[in-house]
Design a protein around this motif. Structure first.
Motif, PDB file in Angstrom:
ATOM      1  N   GLU A 386     -19.815  15.552 -45.106  1.00  0.00           N
ATOM      2  CA  GLU A 386     -19.454  16.711 -44.281  1.00  0.00           C
ATOM      3  C   GLU A 386     -19.989  16.561 -42.866  1.00  0.00           C
ATOM      4  O   GLU A 386     -19.290  16.873 -41.886  1.00  0.00           O
ATOM      5  N   LYS A 387     -21.202  16.113 -42.759  1.00  0.00           N
ATOM      6  CA  LYS A 387     -21.795  15.927 -41.438  1.00  0.00           C
ATOM      7  C   LYS A 387     -21.027  14.877 -40.634  1.00  0.00           C
ATOM      8  O   LYS A 387     -20.791  15.039 -39.435  1.00  0.00           O
ATOM      9  N   ALA A 388     -20.623  13.799 -41.326  1.00  0.00           N
ATOM     10  CA  ALA A 388     -19.873  12.749 -40.636  1.00  0.00           C
ATOM     11  C   ALA A 388     -18.504  13.253 -40.186  1.00  0.00           C
ATOM     12  O   ALA A 388     -18.048  12.963 -39.076  1.00  0.00           O
ATOM     13  N   LEU A 389     -17.838  14.043 -41.052  1.00  0.00           N
ATOM     14  CA  LEU A 389     -16.523  14.566 -40.690  1.00  0.00           C
ATOM     15  C   LEU A 389     -16.618  15.550 -39.533  1.00  0.00           C
ATOM     16  O   LEU A 389     -15.756  15.572 -38.647  1.00  0.00           O
ATOM     17  N   ASN A 390     -17.659  16.361 -39.547  1.00  0.00           N
ATOM     18  CA  ASN A 390     -17.831  17.336 -38.461  1.00  0.00           C
ATOM     19  C   ASN A 390     -18.083  16.667 -37.116  1.00  0.00           C
ATOM     20  O   ASN A 390     -17.796  17.243 -36.066  1.00  0.00           O
ATOM     21  N   SER A 391     -18.616  15.479 -37.160  1.00  0.00           N
ATOM     22  CA  SER A 391     -18.908  14.784 -35.906  1.00  0.00           C
ATOM     23  C   SER A 391     -17.690  14.050 -35.353  1.00  0.00           C
ATOM     24  O   SER A 391     -17.726  13.563 -34.231  1.00  0.00           O
ATOM     25  N   MET A 392     -16.606  13.980 -36.121  1.00  0.00           N
ATOM     26  CA  MET A 392     -15.395  13.295 -35.674  1.00  0.00           C
ATOM     27  C   MET A 392     -14.476  14.276 -34.957  1.00  0.00           C
ATOM     28  O   MET A 392     -14.162  15.343 -35.493  1.00  0.00           O
ATOM     29  N   SER A 393     -14.039  13.905 -33.765  1.00  0.00           N
ATOM     30  CA  SER A 393     -13.229  14.814 -32.953  1.00  0.00           C
ATOM     31  C   SER A 393     -11.821  14.995 -33.503  1.00  0.00           C
ATOM     32  O   SER A 393     -11.172  16.012 -33.233  1.00  0.00           O
ATOM     33  N   ASP A 394     -11.298  14.044 -34.268  1.00  0.00           N
ATOM     34  CA  ASP A 394      -9.926  14.149 -34.760  1.00  0.00           C
ATOM     35  C   ASP A 394      -9.845  14.629 -36.199  1.00  0.00           C
ATOM     36  O   ASP A 394      -8.810  14.507 -36.843  1.00  0.00           O
ATOM     37  N   VAL A 395     -10.939  15.153 -36.733  1.00  0.00           N
ATOM     38  CA  VAL A 395     -10.943  15.671 -38.105  1.00  0.00           C
ATOM     39  C   VAL A 395     -11.049  17.190 -38.062  1.00  0.00           C
ATOM     40  O   VAL A 395     -11.945  17.747 -37.407  1.00  0.00           O
ATOM     41  N   VAL A 396     -10.122  17.860 -38.730  1.00  0.00           N
ATOM     42  CA  VAL A 396     -10.122  19.321 -38.822  1.00  0.00           C
ATOM     43  C   VAL A 396     -10.052  19.706 -40.301  1.00  0.00           C
ATOM     44  O   VAL A 396      -9.719  18.872 -41.153  1.00  0.00           O
ATOM     45  N   HIS A 397     -10.375  20.959 -40.593  1.00  0.00           N
ATOM     46  CA  HIS A 397     -10.380  21.411 -41.972  1.00  0.00           C
ATOM     47  C   HIS A 397      -9.194  22.336 -42.234  1.00  0.00           C
ATOM     48  O   HIS A 397      -8.841  23.178 -41.392  1.00  0.00           O
ATOM     49  N   CYS A 398      -8.608  22.153 -43.386  1.00  0.00           N
ATOM     50  CA  CYS A 398      -7.470  22.985 -43.790  1.00  0.00           C
ATOM     51  C   CYS A 398      -7.911  24.447 -43.894  1.00  0.00           C
ATOM     52  O   CYS A 398      -8.923  24.748 -44.534  1.00  0.00           O
ATOM     53  N   ASN A 411      -1.617  17.650 -32.168  1.00  0.00           N
ATOM     54  CA  ASN A 411      -2.564  18.626 -32.703  1.00  0.00           C
ATOM     55  C   ASN A 411      -2.059  19.277 -33.991  1.00  0.00           C
ATOM     56  O   ASN A 411      -2.335  20.451 -34.248  1.00  0.00           O
ATOM     57  N   ASN A 412      -1.356  18.517 -34.786  1.00  0.00           N
ATOM     58  CA  ASN A 412      -0.907  18.997 -36.086  1.00  0.00           C
ATOM     59  C   ASN A 412      -1.570  18.162 -37.176  1.00  0.00           C
ATOM     60  O   ASN A 412      -1.918  16.995 -36.965  1.00  0.00           O
ATOM     61  N   ALA A 413      -1.734  18.775 -38.342  1.00  0.00           N
ATOM     62  CA  ALA A 413      -2.365  18.073 -39.453  1.00  0.00           C
ATOM     63  C   ALA A 413      -1.758  18.554 -40.761  1.00  0.00           C
ATOM     64  O   ALA A 413      -1.263  19.690 -40.848  1.00  0.00           O
ATOM     65  N   GLN A 414      -1.811  17.680 -41.761  1.00  0.00           N
ATOM     66  CA  GLN A 414      -1.310  18.043 -43.088  1.00  0.00           C
ATOM     67  C   GLN A 414      -2.437  17.861 -44.104  1.00  0.00           C
ATOM     68  O   GLN A 414      -3.069  16.801 -44.178  1.00  0.00           O
ATOM     69  N   CYS A 415      -2.662  18.895 -44.878  1.00  0.00           N
ATOM     70  CA  CYS A 415      -3.727  18.865 -45.876  1.00  0.00           C
ATOM     71  C   CYS A 415      -3.317  17.931 -47.017  1.00  0.00           C
ATOM     72  O   CYS A 415      -2.233  18.075 -47.588  1.00  0.00           O
ATOM     73  N   PRO A 416      -4.173  16.964 -47.388  1.00  0.00           N
ATOM     74  CA  PRO A 416      -3.829  16.047 -48.480  1.00  0.00           C
ATOM     75  C   PRO A 416      -3.872  16.709 -49.855  1.00  0.00           C
ATOM     76  O   PRO A 416      -3.350  16.153 -50.818  1.00  0.00           O
ATOM     77  N   LYS A 417      -4.470  17.904 -49.930  1.00  0.00           N
ATOM     78  CA  LYS A 417      -4.577  18.567 -51.236  1.00  0.00           C
ATOM     79  C   LYS A 417      -3.456  19.572 -51.471  1.00  0.00           C
ATOM     80  O   LYS A 417      -2.739  19.492 -52.467  1.00  0.00           O
ATOM     81  N   CYS A 418      -3.269  20.510 -50.524  1.00  0.00           N
ATOM     82  CA  CYS A 418      -2.258  21.556 -50.724  1.00  0.00           C
ATOM     83  C   CYS A 418      -0.980  21.307 -49.919  1.00  0.00           C
ATOM     84  O   CYS A 418      -0.032  22.100 -49.976  1.00  0.00           O
ATOM     85  N   CYS A 419      -0.980  20.218 -49.114  1.00  0.00           N
ATOM     86  CA  CYS A 419       0.182  19.809 -48.315  1.00  0.00           C
ATOM     87  C   CYS A 419       0.564  20.824 -47.232  1.00  0.00           C
ATOM     88  O   CYS A 419       1.685  20.792 -46.708  1.00  0.00           O
ATOM     89  N   CYS A 426      -4.842  26.491 -33.480  1.00  0.00           N
ATOM     90  CA  CYS A 426      -4.867  27.904 -33.858  1.00  0.00           C
ATOM     91  C   CYS A 426      -4.935  28.119 -35.364  1.00  0.00           C
ATOM     92  O   CYS A 426      -5.052  29.267 -35.823  1.00  0.00           O
ATOM     93  N   LYS A 427      -4.824  27.033 -36.155  1.00  0.00           N
ATOM     94  CA  LYS A 427      -4.867  27.081 -37.618  1.00  0.00           C
ATOM     95  C   LYS A 427      -3.678  27.814 -38.222  1.00  0.00           C
ATOM     96  O   LYS A 427      -3.661  28.115 -39.414  1.00  0.00           O
ATOM     97  N   ASP A 428      -2.674  28.110 -37.427  1.00  0.00           N
ATOM     98  CA  ASP A 428      -1.442  28.721 -37.940  1.00  0.00           C
ATOM     99  C   ASP A 428      -0.505  27.628 -38.431  1.00  0.00           C
ATOM    100  O   ASP A 428      -0.715  26.443 -38.135  1.00  0.00           O
ATOM    101  N   PRO A 429       0.557  28.016 -39.155  1.00  0.00           N
ATOM    102  CA  PRO A 429       1.542  27.006 -39.537  1.00  0.00           C
ATOM    103  C   PRO A 429       2.078  26.278 -38.308  1.00  0.00           C
ATOM    104  O   PRO A 429       2.113  26.818 -37.200  1.00  0.00           O
ATOM    105  N   ARG A 430       2.495  25.069 -38.521  1.00  0.00           N
ATOM    106  CA  ARG A 430       2.962  24.216 -37.430  1.00  0.00           C
ATOM    107  C   ARG A 430       4.091  24.914 -36.649  1.00  0.00           C
ATOM    108  O   ARG A 430       5.006  25.474 -37.228  1.00  0.00           O
ATOM    109  N   HIS A 431       3.993  24.910 -35.304  1.00  0.00           N
ATOM    110  CA  HIS A 431       4.990  25.576 -34.458  1.00  0.00           C
ATOM    111  C   HIS A 431       5.407  24.627 -33.348  1.00  0.00           C
ATOM    112  O   HIS A 431       4.982  24.758 -32.196  1.00  0.00           O
ATOM    113  N   PRO A 432       6.239  23.641 -33.648  1.00  0.00           N
ATOM    114  CA  PRO A 432       6.636  22.650 -32.633  1.00  0.00           C
ATOM    115  C   PRO A 432       7.395  23.295 -31.475  1.00  0.00           C
ATOM    116  O   PRO A 432       8.252  24.151 -31.664  1.00  0.00           O
ATOM    117  N   GLY A 433       7.053  22.936 -30.283  1.00  0.00           N
ATOM    118  CA  GLY A 433       7.712  23.428 -29.075  1.00  0.00           C
ATOM    119  C   GLY A 433       7.254  24.796 -28.632  1.00  0.00           C
ATOM    120  O   GLY A 433       7.746  25.316 -27.629  1.00  0.00           O
TER     121      GLY A 433
END
Length: 462
Positions: A386-398, A411-419, A426-433
């Motif tokens: 957790e500490k290592a992930l928090n220190s990475m700038s390109d890692v975010v939490h679902c 700035n979009n990401a896909q959760c490997p667990k719940c997809c 903003c942590k909202d669903p992906r809003h392209p454009g």
């Protein structure tokens, strides 16, 4: 004149006890590489500083003993001595009494040697009723030893790596291709003195012996054999094994000119080979790593046996109860276990460092695995991740299941667990454009959604 005749007789006795068995010597030399390769594999195993290699140091000396090789050098001597002993017994009663007295003196000498050298003396099975034993001799290097290995080009040495008699003139021409390697040792491999006691020892003849030094050059070991002959010549009729051992242990290195630096691979012509000398048979590029490994493991063995004071609890204990960190600071196992478990429980992983006040070296994971319980180590592993992930700038939490995700260039990401695909900003669903909603816009949207839901409930009740 009497003294001269005694000296001459002694010299003849010494010469007669050289063991003339060149065919046995060649057989032993041919069998050496296989045993040495096994020794190399055993010595190559790394020694960790957490005590995990304690089993490896229990038989450190065994690869350097070459018992079979020394045994082959003494085989003919045993048969000849046994036959000579029988003839002595058959001749007259006086000689039989002399042999009985010799055997008693040999028993007394062996008892004294066992009391002095303890486990370093190994009494072997008798050969032809003759006492047969080995003594492992360790050099005491108070300030360590510098070893210089000299390597020569292939064309100037013989096939066995030794200098031939006709290669002397080529030395100056080939000198630019030669090089040397120097290193420091805290411990040198042992020398092994193998003795076979004839029934005429100590009254008339010296012990049959072989000196095994698998890291020394042949000419050096031959010099040691010659010096043991000289010591017997000066003390005829006396028990001599103790003096031999002590001379090898305390005076042999200066005698060879090794008091300041030990030079191996010297290009010394071997005009006469002493069959009692069991010397280096492997090339230096194989022997030097084995010597370094031996020295390292011997240092660790000494550390295990010595007493040390823990600078946390100030208790004194053997090294086997200590943890030696890579920074070379050491503390007792109990204190280190308590310290590590406390920090893992509290989540203060940044404090899992060397307890020395002036040191900030981290405690490596392989030591933590030994000091922590299974559940505690799993917690440490999870917190570290957790500490290592928090220190990475390109890692975010679902935002739904809190699993770490890697965001892309948009700035979009896909959760490997719940997809769930979401915006990492903003942590909202992906809003392209579209731009991310501000906090006020989010509140307004929530109010509108709540208003619509209330109207829907009202329409349903009607």
């Amino acid at each position: 004149m009497a003294a001269a005749s005694v000296g001459a007789a002694t010299s003849r006795a010494v010469v007669s006890h050289r063991i003339p068995s060149p065919e046995l010597s060649s057989q032993a030399s041919s069998s050496t590489p296989s045993s040495s390769s096994r020794a190399a594999e055993a010595e190559a195993r790394p020694v960790s500083c957490d005590g995990g290699a304690e089993e490896d140091v229990l038989h450190l000396d065994s690869p350097w003993v070459a018992a079979a090789e020394a045994d082959s050098r003494l085989e003919e001597a045993a048969m000849a001595a046994a036959a000579a002993g029988l003839r002595l017994c058959a001749e007259n009663e006086a000689e039989a009494d002399e042999i009985r007295d010799n055997l008693q003196r040999q028993d007394d000498e062996l008892m004294a040697l066992e009391a002095i050298y303890g486990d370093d003396l190994a009494e072997l099975e008798n050969k032809g009723a003759l006492r047969y034993f080995q003594i492992c001799i360790h050099y005491e290097l108070h300030d360590g030893a510098e070893v210089c290995a000299r390597f020569y080009s292939v064309n100037r040495n013989g096939e066995d790596g030794r200098c031939t008699d006709d290669c002397t003139e080529q030395h100056e021409e080939d000198e630019p291709n030669d090089f040397s390697y120097s290193c420091n040792f805290e411990h040198l491999p042992p020398l092994i003195l193998t003795c076979l006691l004839p029934q005429s020892y100590p009254s008339k003849e010296p012990p049959y012996f072989a000196i095994t030094a698998k890291w020394m050059d042949g000419p050096n070991v031959c010099q040691l054999c010659e010096m043991l002959d000289t010591i017997w010549a000066e003390l005829p009729g006396e028990e001599v094994v103790y003096r031999w051992v002590e001379w090898i242990r305390t005076s042999s290195l200066p005698h060879l000119g090794f008091d300041t630096k030990i030079t191996l691979g010297l290009d010394i012509p071997m005009h006469k080979v002493d069959n009692r000398a069991v010397s280096r048979s492997l090339p230096l590029e194989s022997v030097i790593p084995l010597m370094l490994s031996y020295s390292s493991k011997k240092c660790y063995q000494v550390f295990l046996e010595d007493l040390h004071v823990c600078m946390i609890c100030l208790n004194e204990s053997k090294g086997s109860n200590f943890i030696k960190l890579p920074c070379q600071h050491m503390f007792c196992v109990k204190c280190m276990e308590t310290l590590c478990r406390m920090h893992v429980k509290e989540g203060t992983l940044f404090q899992l460092v060397c307890p020395d006040t002036k040191c900030t070296a981290s405690i490596p994971p392989y030591l933590l695995k030994r000091l922590l319980g299974e559940e505690e180590f799993e917690r440490w592993d999870k917190l570290t991740l957790e500490k290592a992930l928090n220190s990475m700038s390109d890692v975010v939490h679902c935002p739904r299941c809190a699993i770490g995700c890697v965001e892309d260039e948009d700035n979009n990401a896909q959760c490997p667990k719940c997809c769930f695909v979401f915006c990492s900003v903003c942590k909202d669903p992906r809003h392209p454009g579209k731009l991310c909603l501000t906090l006020e816009e989010k509140l307004q949207r929530q109010q509108v959604e709540m208003h619509l839901k209330s109207h829907m409930r009202y329409d349903l009740t009607d």
